[in-house]
Motif scaffolding. Structure first.
Motif, PDB file in Angstrom:
ATOM      1  N   GLY A  17       0.794  -1.221   0.000  1.00  0.00           N
ATOM      2  CA  GLY A  17       0.000   0.000   0.000  1.00  0.00           C
ATOM      3  C   GLY A  17       0.825   1.268   0.000  1.00  0.00           C
ATOM      4  N   ASP A  18       2.140   1.165   0.319  1.00  0.00           N
ATOM      5  CA  ASP A  18       3.012   2.344   0.303  1.00  0.00           C
ATOM      6  C   ASP A  18       3.152   2.885  -1.120  1.00  0.00           C
ATOM      7  OD1 ASP A  18       3.430   2.234   2.984  1.00  0.00           O
ATOM      8  OD2 ASP A  18       5.515   1.551   2.891  1.00  0.00           O
ATOM      9  N   GLU A  19       3.143   4.222  -1.250  1.00  0.00           N
ATOM     10  CA  GLU A  19       3.428   4.847  -2.539  1.00  0.00           C
ATOM     11  C   GLU A  19       4.934   5.032  -2.647  1.00  0.00           C
ATOM     12  OE1 GLU A  19       1.281   8.174  -5.133  1.00  0.00           O
ATOM     13  OE2 GLU A  19       2.406   9.064  -3.474  1.00  0.00           O
ATOM     14  N   ILE A  20       5.490   4.494  -3.715  1.00  0.00           N
ATOM     15  CA  ILE A  20       6.949   4.539  -3.871  1.00  0.00           C
ATOM     16  C   ILE A  20       7.328   5.203  -5.198  1.00  0.00           C
ATOM     17  CG2 ILE A  20       7.433   2.562  -2.385  1.00  0.00           C
ATOM     18  CD1 ILE A  20       7.592   2.018  -6.102  1.00  0.00           C
ATOM     19  N   VAL A  21       8.581   5.627  -5.282  1.00  0.00           N
ATOM     20  CA  VAL A  21       9.110   6.207  -6.503  1.00  0.00           C
ATOM     21  C   VAL A  21      10.371   5.452  -6.873  1.00  0.00           C
ATOM     22  CG1 VAL A  21      10.356   7.992  -5.205  1.00  0.00           C
ATOM     23  CG2 VAL A  21       9.931   8.329  -7.643  1.00  0.00           C
ATOM     24  N   ILE A  22      10.522   5.147  -8.163  1.00  0.00           N
ATOM     25  CA  ILE A  22      11.715   4.457  -8.657  1.00  0.00           C
ATOM     26  C   ILE A  22      12.642   5.513  -9.230  1.00  0.00           C
ATOM     27  CG2 ILE A  22      12.634   2.799 -10.306  1.00  0.00           C
ATOM     28  CD1 ILE A  22       9.084   2.343  -9.472  1.00  0.00           C
ATOM     29  N   MET A  23      13.824   5.633  -8.648  1.00  0.00           N
ATOM     30  CA  MET A  23      14.771   6.646  -9.079  1.00  0.00           C
ATOM     31  C   MET A  23      15.974   5.980  -9.752  1.00  0.00           C
ATOM     32  SD  MET A  23      13.369   9.480  -8.242  1.00  0.00           S
ATOM     33  CE  MET A  23      14.703  10.686  -8.355  1.00  0.00           C
ATOM     34  N   PRO A  24      16.601   6.656 -10.779  1.00  0.00           N
ATOM     35  CA  PRO A  24      16.434   8.068 -11.114  1.00  0.00           C
ATOM     36  C   PRO A  24      15.328   8.387 -12.109  1.00  0.00           C
ATOM     37  CG  PRO A  24      18.237   7.173 -12.391  1.00  0.00           C
ATOM     38  CD  PRO A  24      17.744   6.048 -11.511  1.00  0.00           C
ATOM     39  N   ALA A  25      14.533   7.416 -12.556  1.00  0.00           N
ATOM     40  CA  ALA A  25      13.555   7.683 -13.608  1.00  0.00           C
ATOM     41  C   ALA A  25      12.369   8.493 -13.111  1.00  0.00           C
ATOM     42  CB  ALA A  25      13.067   6.367 -14.212  1.00  0.00           C
ATOM     43  N   GLY A  26      12.071   8.431 -11.797  1.00  0.00           N
ATOM     44  CA  GLY A  26      10.955   9.187 -11.265  1.00  0.00           C
ATOM     45  C   GLY A  26       9.600   8.530 -11.463  1.00  0.00           C
ATOM     46  N   LYS A  27       9.575   7.211 -11.718  1.00  0.00           N
ATOM     47  CA  LYS A  27       8.304   6.510 -11.918  1.00  0.00           C
ATOM     48  C   LYS A  27       7.638   6.243 -10.559  1.00  0.00           C
ATOM     49  CE  LYS A  27      10.631   4.076 -15.682  1.00  0.00           C
ATOM     50  NZ  LYS A  27      11.176   2.753 -16.097  1.00  0.00           N
ATOM     51  N   ILE A  28       6.342   6.472 -10.494  1.00  0.00           N
ATOM     52  CA  ILE A  28       5.614   6.310  -9.238  1.00  0.00           C
ATOM     53  C   ILE A  28       4.646   5.142  -9.334  1.00  0.00           C
ATOM     54  CG2 ILE A  28       3.845   7.368  -7.771  1.00  0.00           C
ATOM     55  CD1 ILE A  28       5.227  10.011  -8.104  1.00  0.00           C
ATOM     56  N   ALA A  29       4.558   4.381  -8.253  1.00  0.00           N
ATOM     57  CA  ALA A  29       3.630   3.255  -8.190  1.00  0.00           C
ATOM     58  C   ALA A  29       3.291   2.983  -6.728  1.00  0.00           C
ATOM     59  CB  ALA A  29       4.242   2.018  -8.844  1.00  0.00           C
ATOM     60  N   LYS A  30       2.387   2.034  -6.507  1.00  0.00           N
ATOM     61  CA  LYS A  30       2.077   1.579  -5.156  1.00  0.00           C
ATOM     62  C   LYS A  30       2.473   0.120  -5.011  1.00  0.00           C
ATOM     63  CE  LYS A  30      -1.614   4.683  -3.653  1.00  0.00           C
ATOM     64  NZ  LYS A  30      -3.012   4.764  -3.149  1.00  0.00           N
ATOM     65  N   ILE A  31       2.956  -0.234  -3.812  1.00  0.00           N
ATOM     66  CA  ILE A  31       3.314  -1.617  -3.549  1.00  0.00           C
ATOM     67  C   ILE A  31       2.030  -2.438  -3.410  1.00  0.00           C
ATOM     68  CG2 ILE A  31       4.427  -3.200  -1.944  1.00  0.00           C
ATOM     69  CD1 ILE A  31       6.342  -0.966  -1.185  1.00  0.00           C
ATOM     70  N   LYS A  32       1.906  -3.452  -4.249  1.00  0.00           N
ATOM     71  CA  LYS A  32       0.718  -4.297  -4.217  1.00  0.00           C
ATOM     72  C   LYS A  32       0.865  -5.397  -3.167  1.00  0.00           C
ATOM     73  CE  LYS A  32      -2.364  -6.733  -7.416  1.00  0.00           C
ATOM     74  NZ  LYS A  32      -2.531  -7.173  -8.841  1.00  0.00           N
ATOM     75  N   THR A  33       2.005  -6.120  -3.225  1.00  0.00           N
ATOM     76  CA  THR A  33       2.294  -7.155  -2.230  1.00  0.00           C
ATOM     77  C   THR A  33       3.772  -7.144  -1.907  1.00  0.00           C
ATOM     78  OG1 THR A  33       2.739  -8.880  -3.888  1.00  0.00           O
ATOM     79  CG2 THR A  33       0.462  -8.662  -3.117  1.00  0.00           C
ATOM     80  N   VAL A  34       4.115  -7.666  -0.737  1.00  0.00           N
ATOM     81  CA  VAL A  34       5.509  -7.872  -0.344  1.00  0.00           C
ATOM     82  C   VAL A  34       5.736  -9.376  -0.292  1.00  0.00           C
ATOM     83  CG1 VAL A  34       7.275  -7.461   1.401  1.00  0.00           C
ATOM     84  CG2 VAL A  34       5.488  -5.736   1.003  1.00  0.00           C
ATOM     85  N   GLU A  35       6.755  -9.840  -1.031  1.00  0.00           N
ATOM     86  CA  GLU A  35       7.007 -11.269  -1.180  1.00  0.00           C
ATOM     87  C   GLU A  35       8.254 -11.683  -0.401  1.00  0.00           C
ATOM     88  OE1 GLU A  35       4.820 -13.042  -3.047  1.00  0.00           O
ATOM     89  OE2 GLU A  35       3.726 -11.223  -3.626  1.00  0.00           O
ATOM     90  N   SER A  36       8.246 -12.917   0.072  1.00  0.00           N
ATOM     91  CA  SER A  36       9.398 -13.462   0.771  1.00  0.00           C
ATOM     92  C   SER A  36       9.449 -14.959   0.517  1.00  0.00           C
ATOM     93  CB  SER A  36       9.334 -13.142   2.260  1.00  0.00           C
ATOM     94  OG  SER A  36      10.533 -13.522   2.914  1.00  0.00           O
ATOM     95  N   TRP A  37      10.231 -15.672   1.309  1.00  0.00           N
ATOM     96  CA  TRP A  37      10.338 -17.119   1.164  1.00  0.00           C
ATOM     97  C   TRP A  37      10.629 -17.723   2.525  1.00  0.00           C
ATOM     98  CZ3 TRP A  37      13.800 -21.010   2.116  1.00  0.00           C
ATOM     99  CH2 TRP A  37      13.573 -22.228   1.470  1.00  0.00           C
ATOM    100  N   PRO A  38      10.038 -18.845   2.894  1.00  0.00           N
ATOM    101  CA  PRO A  38       9.145 -19.714   2.109  1.00  0.00           C
ATOM    102  C   PRO A  38       7.676 -19.300   2.153  1.00  0.00           C
ATOM    103  CG  PRO A  38       9.618 -20.756   4.199  1.00  0.00           C
ATOM    104  CD  PRO A  38      10.413 -19.469   4.190  1.00  0.00           C
ATOM    105  N   VAL A  39       7.315 -18.383   3.067  1.00  0.00           N
ATOM    106  CA  VAL A  39       5.924 -17.942   3.177  1.00  0.00           C
ATOM    107  C   VAL A  39       5.753 -16.641   2.411  1.00  0.00           C
ATOM    108  CG1 VAL A  39       4.092 -17.248   4.763  1.00  0.00           C
ATOM    109  CG2 VAL A  39       5.719 -19.027   5.450  1.00  0.00           C
TER     110      VAL A  39
END
Length: 392
Positions: A17-39
């Motif tokens: 749900g966090d709003e994030i920015v990808i730098m240096p391109a400046g693209k903005i998106a929201k985190i949909k899910t956080v993934e890990s392993w094994p769960v």
């Protein structure tokens, strides 16, 4: 299939749900899910030190080395920075030197614009100097060919450190003191617009997939001649080839670039970005460019990914100089053409090109046949007619 972006949380924390920015391109998106392993997926806020993957609410192209941050606290995007460095190379660092600078996993070619001061650790005295000797400390102003995301070390130690390489070896390291004029880059909410046409619709019409055909070689090796012959052949067969000649683009899109190492790198990056955009829309982009640096061509391959087909036009240097249709070799020999590739050992030949062609030993038609065959065997061209209705 889901696209998961993997990395390590260096500072702060994140949660779905966090709003994030990808730098240096400046693209903005929201985190949909956080993934890990094994769960997976994981719930709750994830903190610094954890390696995780994330999925986003939109499809974005993210490069290795990009920094993901909260939109409200993004690092600075810059092509210019000031740093305090410790120099390890035998040759003193001087104004105008060409370097490779790494900030985290992100790298860029760079030029030393100025040396502000040098410190001799033995005397612990700061002096104005034109060079920084081995095992000395100094403050330098650096110009970068590609933008990187960074912060002053005092604000964020994780993004404020850099490593300097010369000829593939570590030559120094240091701390970022300031970035540009200290202004934080304003993130731009970039939402790419996809074509209304599907790739299978285009391939059904053109009878080929999109590709970047990159012809590299010495000046006068025959790159442009081969590129035009291939362009004509593909077009005659109903394809959609588009020629991107290095000299032609330098007269327009890249007219602001010179022939320094940094400008050459930027020239190749722009060529690769344009060619890749065409390939992703089903066209065959035919690039004819000297592109002498192996590292620059590797960057082009990374940008184009699986669409990239490199052809080394390996005509011997003596034959190229004898041809000399533009008179460049003659001017270079007379000292009237600085930074000319071809006189000396400044061209780095490909080590794993998809095809090698010597135009001094075959006709243009024979060379075009070889290229066409390579494109068929590598899955770019196909003979059978695509049944578009089967995909509807």
């Amino acid at each position: 299939p889901r696209r998961i972006v993997a990395g390590r949380i260096e500072s702060g924390s994140l949660i779905a749900g966090d709003e994030i920015v990808i730098m240096p391109a400046g693209k903005i998106a929201k985190i949909k899910t956080v993934e890990s392993w094994p769960v997976t997926p994981v719930a709750g806020r994830q903190g610094a030190g954890r390696s995780v993957g994330i999925t986003l609410d939109r499809e974005l192209f993210i490069e290795r080395g990009d920094i993901i941050a909260h939109a409200s606290a993004a690092p600075r995007e810059t092509r210019r920075l000031r740093a305090r460095i410790f120099w390890l190379h035998d040759k003193p660092l001087a104004k105008g030197d060409q370097l490779l600078v790494r900030c985290g996993p992100k790298e860029s070619r760079a030029t030393v614009v100025a040396i502000e001061k040098a410190v001799d650790p033995g005397e612990l005295s700061s002096t104005e100097n034109k060079a920084i000797g081995r095992n000395h400390v100094g403050e330098i102003d650096i110009s970068l060919s590609n933008p990187i995301a960074t912060d002053p070390y005092t604000e964020n130690p994780r993004t404020g450190r850099l490593v300097i390489e010369v000829s593939g070896r570590i030559a120094g390291g240091g701390l970022v003191l300031s970035v540009d004029a200290g202004q934080r880059a304003v993130p731009v909410d970039i939402v790419p617009v996809e074509s209304a046409l599907r790739l299978d619709e285009r391939s059904a019409r053109y009878r080929h997939n999109g590709a970047v055909v990159w012809l590299t070689g010495l000046p006068a090796s025959g790159k442009s001649t081969l590129a035009k012959a291939l362009e004509r052949r593909l077009f005659t067969n109903g394809g959609s080839p588009i020629l991107l000649d290095g000299d032609t683009l330098r007269a327009g899109l890249n007219s602001d670039l010179g022939f320094s190492a940094a400008d050459r790198s930027e020239n190749i990056r722009r060529l690769a970005e344009v060619a890749t955009h065409l390939a992703r829309n089903g066209h065959i982009a035919i690039v004819a460019a000297v592109s002498p640096a192996r590292e620059d061509r590797a960057t082009a391959r990374r940008i184009a990914d699986t669409a990239f087909r490199e052809i080394h036009v390996a005509t011997p240097a003596g034959v190229c100089e004898e041809r000399d249709p533009k008179g460049h070799y003659k001017k270079a020999r007379a000292g009237a053409l600085a930074s000319f590739t071809g006189i000396g050992n400044d061209y780095e030949a490909p080590q794993a090109a998809e095809l090698v062609i010597d135009t001094s030993t075959r006709t243009v038609a024979e060379a075009a046949d070889e290229i066409e065959q390579m494109l068929k065997t590598s899955g770019v061209l196909f003979d059978e007619v695509v049944d578009l209705a089967a995909n509807i």
